[in-house]
Design a protein around this motif. Sequence first.
Motif, mmCIF file in Angstrom:
data_model
loop_
_atom_site.group_PDB
_atom_site.id
_atom_site.type_symbol
_atom_site.label_atom_id
_atom_site.label_comp_id
_atom_site.label_asym_id
_atom_site.label_seq_id
_atom_site.Cartn_x
_atom_site.Cartn_y
_atom_site.Cartn_z
ATOM 1 N N SER A 57 0.840 -1.190 0.000
ATOM 2 C CA SER A 57 0.000 0.000 0.000
ATOM 3 C C SER A 57 0.879 1.246 0.000
ATOM 4 C CB SER A 57 -0.935 -0.007 1.203
ATOM 5 O OG SER A 57 -0.185 0.066 2.398
ATOM 6 N N VAL A 58 0.265 2.371 -0.286
ATOM 7 C CA VAL A 58 1.025 3.619 -0.361
ATOM 8 C C VAL A 58 0.416 4.673 0.561
ATOM 9 C CG1 VAL A 58 1.747 3.196 -2.734
ATOM 10 C CG2 VAL A 58 -0.287 4.539 -2.316
ATOM 11 N N MET A 59 1.269 5.587 0.983
ATOM 12 C CA MET A 59 0.854 6.755 1.761
ATOM 13 C C MET A 59 1.705 7.914 1.267
ATOM 14 S SD MET A 59 -0.965 8.262 3.966
ATOM 15 C CE MET A 59 -1.659 7.474 5.381
ATOM 16 N N PHE A 60 1.072 9.034 1.064
ATOM 17 C CA PHE A 60 1.788 10.217 0.636
ATOM 18 C C PHE A 60 2.508 10.817 1.827
ATOM 19 C CE2 PHE A 60 -2.071 9.939 -1.931
ATOM 20 C CZ PHE A 60 -1.491 9.773 -3.180
ATOM 21 N N GLU A 86 -5.970 6.903 5.193
ATOM 22 C CA GLU A 86 -5.653 5.474 5.150
ATOM 23 C C GLU A 86 -4.662 5.219 4.038
ATOM 24 O OE1 GLU A 86 -9.042 2.926 4.819
ATOM 25 O OE2 GLU A 86 -10.240 4.190 6.118
ATOM 26 N N ARG A 87 -3.818 4.249 4.226
ATOM 27 C CA ARG A 87 -2.938 3.838 3.141
ATOM 28 C C ARG A 87 -3.817 3.319 2.004
ATOM 29 N NH1 ARG A 87 2.349 3.684 4.390
ATOM 30 N NH2 ARG A 87 2.748 2.331 2.624
ATOM 31 N N GLN A 88 -3.380 3.528 0.780
ATOM 32 C CA GLN A 88 -4.154 3.117 -0.385
ATOM 33 C C GLN A 88 -3.488 1.924 -1.056
ATOM 34 O OE1 GLN A 88 -7.145 4.797 -1.322
ATOM 35 N NE2 GLN A 88 -6.758 5.505 0.750
ATOM 36 N N PRO A 89 -4.250 0.946 -1.502
ATOM 37 C CA PRO A 89 -3.657 -0.194 -2.210
ATOM 38 C C PRO A 89 -2.935 0.295 -3.472
ATOM 39 C CG PRO A 89 -5.961 -0.611 -1.685
ATOM 40 C CD PRO A 89 -5.701 0.834 -1.383
ATOM 41 N N PHE A 90 -1.703 -0.104 -3.648
ATOM 42 C CA PHE A 90 -0.905 0.359 -4.784
ATOM 43 C C PHE A 90 -1.539 -0.036 -6.111
ATOM 44 C CE2 PHE A 90 3.015 -0.229 -7.516
ATOM 45 C CZ PHE A 90 3.145 1.120 -7.800
ATOM 46 N N HIS A 91 -2.212 -1.167 -6.160
ATOM 47 C CA HIS A 91 -2.776 -1.606 -7.439
ATOM 48 C C HIS A 91 -3.796 -0.610 -7.987
ATOM 49 C CE1 HIS A 91 -6.848 -2.938 -6.272
ATOM 50 N NE2 HIS A 91 -6.291 -3.203 -5.106
ATOM 51 N N THR A 92 -4.408 0.193 -7.126
ATOM 52 C CA THR A 92 -5.362 1.186 -7.626
ATOM 53 C C THR A 92 -4.667 2.306 -8.383
ATOM 54 O OG1 THR A 92 -5.348 2.501 -5.591
ATOM 55 C CG2 THR A 92 -7.000 0.729 -5.759
ATOM 56 N N MET A 93 -3.354 2.366 -8.267
ATOM 57 C CA MET A 93 -2.600 3.416 -8.934
ATOM 58 C C MET A 93 -1.770 2.916 -10.095
ATOM 59 S SD MET A 93 -1.429 5.574 -5.664
ATOM 60 C CE MET A 93 -2.602 5.794 -4.335
ATOM 61 N N ASN A 94 -1.631 1.620 -10.242
ATOM 62 C CA ASN A 94 -0.774 1.143 -11.325
ATOM 63 C C ASN A 94 -1.411 0.073 -12.200
ATOM 64 O OD1 ASN A 94 -0.581 -1.089 -9.610
ATOM 65 N ND2 ASN A 94 1.565 -1.437 -10.108
ATOM 66 N N GLU A 95 -2.679 -0.240 -11.984
ATOM 67 C CA GLU A 95 -3.365 -1.189 -12.859
ATOM 68 C C GLU A 95 -4.412 -0.457 -13.674
ATOM 69 O OE1 GLU A 95 -4.935 -4.382 -10.518
ATOM 70 O OE2 GLU A 95 -2.955 -4.943 -9.774
ATOM 71 N N SER A 96 -4.590 -0.909 -14.885
ATOM 72 C CA SER A 96 -5.547 -0.261 -15.779
ATOM 73 C C SER A 96 -6.979 -0.593 -15.399
ATOM 74 C CB SER A 96 -5.313 -0.737 -17.214
ATOM 75 O OG SER A 96 -4.064 -0.322 -17.661
#
Length: 167
Positions: A57-60, A86-96
């Motif tokens: 997951s990612v956090m800014f 909340e931390r965001q799942p990385f796949h929401t930012m790098n999957e089409s």
Amino acid sequence: MASFIDAQAPSVMCVRCKCRRSTIGASENANKSNSVPASPAYGEMFRASAAASPDNSVMFPFEVFCAAFMQDVSPETQKLVYPLLERQPFHTMNESLDLDEWERLQLPSSYVLSKDDLALPPGEFAWAPRFPARLPGAPLIYTPGSHESLLIQPEPLAEALIQAAAA
């Protein structure tokens, strides 16, 4: 406005985060498995955050949040809201996203964009016109505020959503 944030931020933020998980911009290029629809610097930041987390997951960082996601409020408000994220799942930012099915369903669509949203800064990697163009024919409706307009400009955002629903 501070009283709205003090009283409502936890519940509103939870709604915002849950909505974002299903809608945050995914890659426009399905052929690039490691593509992030943001600047290369943001892409590196996302990948590093995901790699350092136990659940991908990612956090800014706080500084990025203040400068790009909620730059239109006081430092006190930024400090109040940031810990609620909340931390965001990385796949929401790098999957089409597969918009073919969306298009096939011919569902009415609108794109609501906050005028001062710098989460994807102006220029080559800006929200508009890239993301609204992915919904051909959908009206683009602007609302005041930053990326977190749900917390800072709730009334105008509600009006924009009503306008989008009526379009």
